[in-house]
Motif scaffolding. Structure first.
Motif, short mmCIF file in Angstrom:
data_model
loop_
_atom_site.label_atom_id
_atom_site.label_comp_id
_atom_site.label_asym_id
_atom_site.label_seq_id
_atom_site.Cartn_x
_atom_site.Cartn_y
_atom_site.Cartn_z
N TYR A 161 -3.59 -5.55 -5.40
CA TYR A 161 -2.40 -4.82 -5.85
C TYR A 161 -1.15 -5.17 -5.04
O TYR A 161 -0.06 -4.71 -5.38
N ALA A 162 -1.33 -5.95 -3.97
CA ALA A 162 -0.23 -6.17 -3.02
C ALA A 162 1.00 -6.79 -3.68
O ALA A 162 2.13 -6.34 -3.45
N GLY A 163 0.80 -7.82 -4.50
CA GLY A 163 1.94 -8.49 -5.12
C GLY A 163 2.73 -7.56 -6.02
O GLY A 163 3.98 -7.50 -5.93
N GLN A 164 2.05 -6.81 -6.85
CA GLN A 164 2.74 -5.89 -7.75
C GLN A 164 3.45 -4.79 -6.96
O GLN A 164 4.60 -4.44 -7.27
N LEU A 165 2.77 -4.25 -5.96
CA LEU A 165 3.38 -3.17 -5.18
C LEU A 165 4.60 -3.68 -4.40
O LEU A 165 5.58 -2.94 -4.21
N HIS A 166 4.54 -4.94 -3.97
CA HIS A 166 5.69 -5.53 -3.27
C HIS A 166 6.89 -5.60 -4.23
O HIS A 166 8.02 -5.25 -3.85
N GLU A 167 6.65 -6.04 -5.46
CA GLU A 167 7.72 -6.11 -6.45
C GLU A 167 8.26 -4.72 -6.78
O GLU A 167 9.48 -4.54 -6.92
N LEU A 168 7.35 -3.76 -6.91
CA LEU A 168 7.77 -2.39 -7.22
C LEU A 168 8.60 -1.81 -6.07
O LEU A 168 9.60 -1.13 -6.30
N ALA A 169 8.16 -2.09 -4.83
CA ALA A 169 8.91 -1.60 -3.67
C ALA A 169 10.30 -2.20 -3.64
O ALA A 169 11.30 -1.51 -3.37
N ALA A 170 10.37 -3.49 -3.94
CA ALA A 170 11.66 -4.18 -3.92
C ALA A 170 12.61 -3.65 -4.99
O ALA A 170 13.83 -3.64 -4.81
N SER A 171 12.04 -3.16 -6.08
CA SER A 171 12.87 -2.65 -7.17
C SER A 171 13.24 -1.18 -6.97
O SER A 171 13.98 -0.61 -7.78
N GLY A 172 12.69 -0.57 -5.90
CA GLY A 172 13.01 0.82 -5.62
C GLY A 172 12.21 1.81 -6.45
O GLY A 172 12.63 2.97 -6.62
N THR A 176 -1.80 7.07 -1.09
CA THR A 176 -2.23 5.68 -0.96
C THR A 176 -1.13 4.73 -1.44
O THR A 176 -0.81 3.72 -0.77
N VAL A 177 -0.54 5.04 -2.58
CA VAL A 177 0.52 4.19 -3.15
C VAL A 177 1.79 4.27 -2.30
O VAL A 177 2.47 3.26 -2.08
N HIS A 178 2.08 5.47 -1.79
CA HIS A 178 3.25 5.63 -0.92
C HIS A 178 3.12 4.71 0.30
O HIS A 178 4.08 4.00 0.66
N VAL A 179 1.96 4.74 0.93
CA VAL A 179 1.73 3.92 2.12
C VAL A 179 1.85 2.43 1.75
O VAL A 179 2.46 1.63 2.49
N LEU A 183 3.51 1.09 -0.76
CA LEU A 183 4.90 0.73 -1.06
C LEU A 183 5.69 0.56 0.24
O LEU A 183 6.52 -0.36 0.35
N GLU A 184 5.46 1.47 1.19
CA GLU A 184 6.18 1.35 2.46
C GLU A 184 5.81 0.05 3.18
O GLU A 184 6.66 -0.63 3.74
N ALA A 185 4.51 -0.28 3.13
CA ALA A 185 4.06 -1.50 3.79
C ALA A 185 4.59 -2.75 3.11
O ALA A 185 4.76 -3.80 3.73
N ALA A 186 4.88 -2.65 1.82
CA ALA A 186 5.33 -3.80 1.05
C ALA A 186 6.82 -4.06 1.21
O ALA A 186 7.32 -5.12 0.78
N LYS A 187 7.55 -3.12 1.78
CA LYS A 187 9.00 -3.28 1.91
C LYS A 187 9.36 -4.34 2.95
O LYS A 187 8.64 -4.55 3.91
#
Length: 369
Positions: A60-71, A360-363, A365-369
């Motif tokens: 899920y890392a790639g998707q979560l990284h993109e989601l984090a970047a998009s806010g 879990t998703v919050h953590v 997303l924060e890690a992906a920023k």
């Protein structure tokens, strides 16, 4: 030589896996289970997705990284990740869906448990999830709470297929059937193709035994202890009896003749909680045509390995099931209290899992920023 899972399917039971993760999808495991274990569908819930994302970080890392970047918010990220998984799984099961004329090949996704007591919000999210997944072999899971009943009707009326979850009592199941039939009537009046609308009613089994057995042990008499680990099967068998009665009614038969589908009973919570019980108990003892058994992988593998399928084990046991319920009342078990407690606890457990998923998703997303 046929396998026990093939024999179970031949007896009219659809085998659905009670688990989904991106790892299963991308590794080919899910597709393999269709071939090797006769799996014909998948169910999910917040607990399953919380585990999938917590344990499958890289997937899920790639998707979560993109989601984090998009806010993206946590809720938006959950919906994006889970609907992507359900869409991909639905595509894997598309061949099963086509081969069974829409009966199987289904993948379920649940509305947020936070909405279990909010009818309008449940209706809105059911429509959103259906639109986002964008696959007609999806099922939207709605809990059978009092607030969930009109949401089931409205969602079916909109032409959306529904998995009704968290059913414990015959009384509530009767109301679920009413809600489904009212939805079909409304869908018909709105011009929807009834043949495209499917539904299952998920009746929970092992949790009933866990709660009833606790009460029987507390009562402690020889008569009470002799009834242990029997209530879940009896309750499910009586649900199938009710299903047969309700869908044989003339007004329902008229709907079915117009292309509507019967709402199939689904046996959920079929992994044994008591290690002293046979690990295939809630599979081999709940066999009847037109049912679904959604199994955790451990139960699926046990059934494949050593399940003994002897044909119909439901309709031949109605008298014993009625007698068992009378015996439970006789020793002092208030079954209505049992089922209400289980419904309340079921909602609470899914809310707790939802909060765990959000954390879990919050953590992530924060890690992906």
């Amino acid at each position: 030589m046929s396998t026990p899972t093939q024999e179970l399917a031949a007896a009219g039971v659809s085998i659905w896996l009670d688990d989904l993760s991106r790892a299963r999808i991308v590794s080919g495991n899910l597709a393999d289970l269709i071939e090797s274990r006769t799996v014909s569908g998948v169910t999910t819930n917040p607990t399953i997705f919380a585990g999938a994302i917590a344990n499958g970080g890289e997937d899920y890392a790639g998707q979560l990284h993109e989601l984090a970047a998009s806010g993206a918010s946590v809720d938006d990220a959950i919906i994006a990740a889970t609907t992507d998984d359900v869409r991909a799984a639905a595509d894997i099961f598309r061949g099963v869906y086509d081969a069974t004329n829409g009966v199987d090949g289904r993948v379920s996704i649940e509305v947020s448990p936070d909405l279990a007591h909010d009818t309008d919000a449940t209706i809105a999210q059911a429509g959103l999830l259906w639109q986002l997944v964008g696959r007609e072999n999806a099922l939207i899971k709605i809990p059978a709470t009092k607030a969930g009943l009109p949401a089931i009707t409205a969602t079916i009326a909109a032409g959306i297929s529904v998995n009704v979850t968290l059913i414990f009592s015959l009384e509530r199941y009767n109301e679920v059937i009413d809600a489904y039939l009212a939805g079909l009537q409304a869908a018909r009046e709105a011009g929807h193709d009834l043949s495209k609308i499917h539904s299952v009613a998920s009746f929970f089994v092992s949790r009933v035994d866990t709660e009833v057995d606790k009460r029987l042990v507390a009562i402690g008499t020889t008569e009470a202890l002799a009834l242990k680990s029997k209530a879940g099967l009896a309750n499910a068998r009586l649900a199938y009896e009710l299903f047969e009665q309700r869908f044989a009614a003339p007004e329902v038969q008229e709907l079915l003749a117009a292309g509507a589908n019967a709402q199939r009973p689904l046996w959920a919570s079929t992994g044994v909680k008591d290690p002293s019980l046979p690990d295939t108990l809630y599979v081999t003892e709940l066999v009847a045509a037109g049912t679904v058994n959604t199994m955790p992988e451990k139960t699926l593998e046990a059934t494949f390995d050593h399940g003994v399928i002897t044909g119909d084990t439901i309709t031949t046991n109605y008298a014993d099931a009625h007698a068992l319920m009378a015996e439970l009342a006789g020793v002092g078990v208030d079954f209505a209290d049992v089922t209400q407690l289980l419904e309340d606890e079921g909602v609470e457990k899914f809310i707790a899992s939802w909060q765990e998923l959000k954390e879990t998703v919050h953590v992530a997303l924060e890690a992906a920023k």
